[in-house]
Design a protein around this motif. Structure first.
Motif, PDB file in Angstrom:
ATOM      1  N   MET A   1     -68.609   9.726  56.721  1.00  0.00           N
ATOM      2  CA  MET A   1     -69.949   9.994  57.182  1.00  0.00           C
ATOM      3  C   MET A   1     -70.741   8.691  57.140  1.00  0.00           C
ATOM      4  N   THR A   2     -71.520   8.467  58.187  1.00  0.00           N
ATOM      5  CA  THR A   2     -72.336   7.253  58.243  1.00  0.00           C
ATOM      6  C   THR A   2     -73.538   7.365  57.321  1.00  0.00           C
ATOM      7  N   ARG A   3     -74.103   6.226  56.990  1.00  0.00           N
ATOM      8  CA  ARG A   3     -75.287   6.210  56.119  1.00  0.00           C
ATOM      9  C   ARG A   3     -76.443   6.977  56.771  1.00  0.00           C
ATOM     10  N   MET A   4     -76.596   6.832  58.095  1.00  0.00           N
ATOM     11  CA  MET A   4     -77.684   7.529  58.760  1.00  0.00           C
ATOM     12  C   MET A   4     -77.469   9.044  58.679  1.00  0.00           C
ATOM     13  N   ALA A   5     -76.240   9.493  58.817  1.00  0.00           N
ATOM     14  CA  ALA A   5     -75.949  10.925  58.695  1.00  0.00           C
ATOM     15  C   ALA A   5     -76.248  11.409  57.277  1.00  0.00           C
ATOM     16  N   GLU A   6     -75.900  10.586  56.288  1.00  0.00           N
ATOM     17  CA  GLU A   6     -76.215  10.937  54.890  1.00  0.00           C
ATOM     18  C   GLU A   6     -77.724  11.058  54.696  1.00  0.00           C
ATOM     19  N   SER A  48     -83.570   2.078  59.869  1.00  0.00           N
ATOM     20  CA  SER A  48     -83.629   3.535  59.998  1.00  0.00           C
ATOM     21  C   SER A  48     -85.046   4.048  59.771  1.00  0.00           C
TER      22      SER A  48
END
Length: 123
Positions: A1-6, A48
């Motif tokens: 999972m990407t950081r943005m998804a997290e 972000s």
């Protein structure tokens, strides 16, 4: 999972914590903003946080009926432009609360007459 998804997955918990722990601060900021009666809104963020600032722009326009946009921090930090910030609300979005270019832009906006508010993960 990407950081943005997290980070996206963390939104419900962050909002719940804000509403539980920060409700007095939110009410105080809202009262100050209402009293100032800004005529426009500019949001500022990096990375972000800039995506969240874009969302804040949409909320300002759709919920408050105020024209809104995004600040370009380099205008202040790199080019040294002096902006007329009077009658405005500047919303800073920064996860750390320590992004130098966001902080400098907000400081310039406050000095230039804007009402400013910061939304951060760190107090």
């Amino acid at each position: 999972m990407t950081r943005m998804a997290e980070e996206t997955g963390e939104i419900p918990a962050v909002v719940a914590r804000l509403l539980d722990d920060g409700s007095a601060d939110v009410r105080e900021a809202a009262a100050h903003i209402r009293a100032a009666s800004p005529r426009w809104v500019v949001a500022v963020g990096r990375g972000s946080s800039d995506h969240a600032a874009t969302y804040a722009r949409y909320l300002a326009e759709t919920r408050l009926g105020l024209p809104a946009g995004l600040a370009a921090p380099a205008v202040t930090t790199l080019y040294g432009a002096r902006i007329d910030w009077r009658d405005g609300l500047v919303i800073a979005v920064s996860q750390s609360g320590a992004s130098p270019d966001v902080a400098e832009t907000v400081a310039a906006a406050r000095a230039g007459g804007a009402v400013t508010v910061a939304i951060t993960n760190e107090a």
